[in-house]
Design an enzyme around this catalytic site. Structure first.
Site, PDB file in Angstrom:
ATOM      1  N   GLY A  12      -5.499  18.573  69.154  1.00  0.00           N
ATOM      2  CA  GLY A  12      -6.414  17.692  70.206  1.00  0.00           C
ATOM      3  C   GLY A  12      -7.324  17.029  69.007  1.00  0.00           C
ATOM      4  O   GLY A  12      -8.303  16.954  69.864  1.00  0.00           O
ATOM      5  N   SER A  13      -7.254  17.051  67.631  1.00  0.00           N
ATOM      6  CA  SER A  13      -7.667  16.361  66.288  1.00  0.00           C
ATOM      7  C   SER A  13      -8.344  15.083  66.878  1.00  0.00           C
ATOM      8  O   SER A  13     -10.038  14.617  66.744  1.00  0.00           O
ATOM      9  CB  SER A  13      -8.207  16.521  65.353  1.00  0.00           C
ATOM     10  N   HIS A 105      -0.424   6.376  66.535  1.00  0.00           N
ATOM     11  CA  HIS A 105       0.722   6.363  65.636  1.00  0.00           C
ATOM     12  C   HIS A 105       0.685   6.910  64.433  1.00  0.00           C
ATOM     13  O   HIS A 105       0.246   6.348  64.025  1.00  0.00           O
ATOM     14  CB  HIS A 105       1.819   6.074  66.199  1.00  0.00           C
TER      15      HIS A 105
HETATM   16  C1  GRF Z   1      -1.408  12.687  65.086  1.00  0.00           C
HETATM   17  O1  GRF Z   1      -1.097  12.488  63.357  1.00  0.00           O
HETATM   18  C2  GRF Z   1      -0.776  11.282  66.483  1.00  0.00           C
HETATM   19  O2  GRF Z   1      -1.028  10.595  64.714  1.00  0.00           O
HETATM   20  C3  GRF Z   1       0.659  12.209  66.367  1.00  0.00           C
HETATM   21  O3  GRF Z   1       0.814  13.639  66.433  1.00  0.00           O
HETATM   22  C4  GRF Z   1      -1.219  13.961  65.315  1.00  0.00           C
HETATM   23  C5  GRF Z   1      -1.228  15.083  66.644  1.00  0.00           C
HETATM   24  O4  GRF Z   1      -2.491  14.944  66.113  1.00  0.00           O
HETATM   25  N1  GRF Z   1       1.184  11.418  66.965  1.00  0.00           N
HETATM   26  P1  GRF Z   1      -3.973  15.977  66.877  1.00  0.00           P
HETATM   27  O5  GRF Z   1      -3.063  16.877  68.029  1.00  0.00           O
HETATM   28  O6  GRF Z   1      -4.768  14.621  67.331  1.00  0.00           O
HETATM   29  O7  GRF Z   1      -4.767  16.605  65.843  1.00  0.00           O
END
Ligand code: GRF
Length: 212
Positions: A12-13, A105
């Protein structure tokens, strides 16, 4: 004030960046399809209501998506934000939120739809990679593009170093999109095109490798 619901599947960053961004909207809830993921604890530490709708406990996509939509709709959000949400959604779910469902994405769409985008970019030898925020339509990772950020691919990049470089840009463009949407500066027109009333033209080209 506009309301958003954020869907996550993991750490969830991107969600955290949105929670810290002082957006002009209220994050009404965070929903995960996996229990015990890091993002849920982060949301709770921000006092955001959280829910787990486990895809594993549903027999098919339709019943999972129906349950998910029920929880989302109980908050009546203006926008539903997929922030690292790793499930393919049914057409009927997507069509339930026209112009209101947003995804980030980790590639320059339409290149590298789907999974393992950074490893595939390295394998293909592309010199410029990046990330995209787009409206979600039934065609997977093909919805109308709102914004993209490009980064160079370095000669000695690994999947991890490239992912980190792209993620830094994800964290910059995602809050911008939410600000635009919640202020009504960006919308999806009925012809399927993105209208951006605030768009500034960028001033330079990224050439990779650099010219000598
Ligand atoms: C991100 O790179 C997003 O684009 C992809 O999965 C990753 C999730 O990262 N769909 P986070 O959970 O938001 O840290």
């Amino acid at each position: 004030m506009k309301k958003i619901v954020i869907l996550i599947s993991g750490r969830g960053s991107n969600m955290e960046v949105l929670l810290n961004a002082k957006l002009n909207c209220r994050v009404a809830a965070v929903i995960s399809n996996r229990p015990n993921v890091g993002g849920l604890a982060v949301a709770q530490s921000h006092c955001i209501p959280t829910h787990v709708v486990e895809h594993r406990s549903h027999p098919d996509r339709e019943s999972f998506d129906a349950e998910l939509a029920k929880v989302i709709d109980s908050y009546q959000p203006d926008f539903v934000v997929l922030a690292g949400f790793m499930r393919i959604l049914t057409d009927s779910f997507v069509n339930h939120y026209p112009g209101r469902l947003i995804n980030i994405h980790p590639s320059l769409l339409p290149s590298f739809t789907g999974l393992h985008t950074h490893a595939r970019a390295i394998k293909e030898g592309v010199k410029i990679h990046g990330c995209t925020v787009h409206f979600v339509t039934p065609a997977l990772d093909h919805g109308p593009i709102i914004i993209q950020a490009a980064v160079p691919v370095m000669q000695d990049d690994t999947e991890a170093t490239l992912a980190a470089r792209v993620l830094r840009e994800e964290h910059r463009i995602f809050p911008q999109v939410l600000r635009w949407l919640c202020a009504g500066h960006v919308e999806l027109a009925s012809n399927g095109k993105v209208i951006n009333h605030r768009r500034k033209q960028p001033g330079f080209a990224l050439i990779s490798p650099a010219l000598e």
